[in-house]
Design a protein around this motif. Structure first.
Motif, PDB file in Angstrom:
ATOM      1  N   LYS A  22       0.830  -1.196   0.000  1.00 10.55           N
ATOM      2  CA  LYS A  22       0.000   0.000   0.000  1.00 10.55           C
ATOM      3  C   LYS A  22       0.877   1.263   0.000  1.00 10.55           C
ATOM      4  O   LYS A  22       0.596   2.229  -0.714  1.00 10.55           O
ATOM      5  N   LEU A  23       1.927   1.238   0.794  1.00 10.81           N
ATOM      6  CA  LEU A  23       2.826   2.378   0.899  1.00 10.81           C
ATOM      7  C   LEU A  23       3.507   2.666  -0.434  1.00 10.81           C
ATOM      8  O   LEU A  23       3.547   3.805  -0.895  1.00 10.81           O
ATOM      9  N   VAL A  24       4.003   1.622  -1.071  1.00 12.29           N
ATOM     10  CA  VAL A  24       4.689   1.791  -2.352  1.00 12.29           C
ATOM     11  C   VAL A  24       3.710   2.237  -3.432  1.00 12.29           C
ATOM     12  O   VAL A  24       4.018   3.113  -4.236  1.00 12.29           O
ATOM     13  N   SER A  25       2.512   1.673  -3.453  1.00 16.72           N
ATOM     14  CA  SER A  25       1.535   2.040  -4.485  1.00 16.72           C
ATOM     15  C   SER A  25       1.074   3.486  -4.330  1.00 16.72           C
ATOM     16  O   SER A  25       0.627   4.111  -5.283  1.00 16.72           O
ATOM     17  N   TRP A  26       1.215   4.051  -3.153  1.00 19.36           N
ATOM     18  CA  TRP A  26       0.836   5.440  -2.925  1.00 19.36           C
ATOM     19  C   TRP A  26       2.040   6.382  -3.133  1.00 19.36           C
ATOM     20  O   TRP A  26       1.912   7.448  -3.720  1.00 19.36           O
ATOM     21  N   MET A  27       3.208   5.961  -2.646  1.00 17.86           N
ATOM     22  CA  MET A  27       4.388   6.820  -2.688  1.00 17.86           C
ATOM     23  C   MET A  27       5.037   6.888  -4.074  1.00 17.86           C
ATOM     24  O   MET A  27       5.538   7.933  -4.469  1.00 17.86           O
ATOM     25  N   TYR A  28       5.016   5.796  -4.813  1.00 21.74           N
ATOM     26  CA  TYR A  28       5.681   5.764  -6.111  1.00 21.74           C
ATOM     27  C   TYR A  28       5.116   6.833  -7.049  1.00 21.74           C
ATOM     28  O   TYR A  28       5.874   7.624  -7.615  1.00 21.74           O
ATOM     29  N   PRO A  29       3.786   6.904  -7.231  1.00 19.84           N
ATOM     30  CA  PRO A  29       3.259   7.987  -8.090  1.00 19.84           C
ATOM     31  C   PRO A  29       3.512   9.379  -7.503  1.00 19.84           C
ATOM     32  O   PRO A  29       3.791  10.326  -8.243  1.00 19.84           O
ATOM     33  N   LEU A  30       3.425   9.514  -6.191  1.00 21.79           N
ATOM     34  CA  LEU A  30       3.657  10.810  -5.559  1.00 21.79           C
ATOM     35  C   LEU A  30       5.069  11.311  -5.854  1.00 21.79           C
ATOM     36  O   LEU A  30       5.266  12.473  -6.222  1.00 21.79           O
TER      37      LEU A  30
END
Length: 138
Positions: A22-30
């Motif tokens: 969840k963290l990676v899926s949110w942070m990567y685009p950010l």
């Protein structure tokens, strides 16, 4: 500064409990969008400061050409050349002493690796369309 770092570390630690995926899926685009933002800011800054960048480039080229006179047997490095070198260093946006040191190291490297300094200067250190020349004409 230490407070910000500690706060960011604590925030990251708390976010890690939400799950790595969840963290990676949110942070990567950010982080990708932040990269685009940084690219836009740098591009705008470059466009706004373009004249200053060009002026600085020609100022440094002039300093290098002056030092070539010191190492070239066909030319004399006069007191006037030394004063001009100092004055150009002071006109630069960079730290004067650091800039002079870097330019001296660059010139010494060129002297070691090239026989004809004036030919090197003509080929690599063009002074055409120099803002410094335009200032003198006006």
């Amino acid at each position: 500064m230490h407070r910000y770092i500690i706060g960011i570390v604590i925030l990251g630690y708390i976010c890690s409990f939400g799950g790595f995926t969840k963290l990676v899926s949110w942070m990567y685009p950010l982080l990708g969008y932040m990269g685009f933002l940084v690219l836009a800011v740098l591009s705008i800054a470059w466009i706004q400061e373009r004249d200053n960048i060009i002026r600085e480039k020609f100022l440094r080229r002039k300093m290098i050409r002056l030092l070539f006179r010191k190492y070239d047997d066909d030319y004399e490095f006069t007191r006037q050349n030394k004063q001009t070198f100092q004055k150009l260093g002071e006109m630069s946006a960079a730290d004067t002493e650091g800039l002079k040191k870097d330019i001296k190291a660059y010139v010494e490297d060129v002297v070691e690796n090239h026989d004809d300094l004036q030919a090197y200067a003509k080929k690599n250190l063009s002074m055409e369309c120099s803002p410094l020349k335009k200032e003198k004409k006006e």
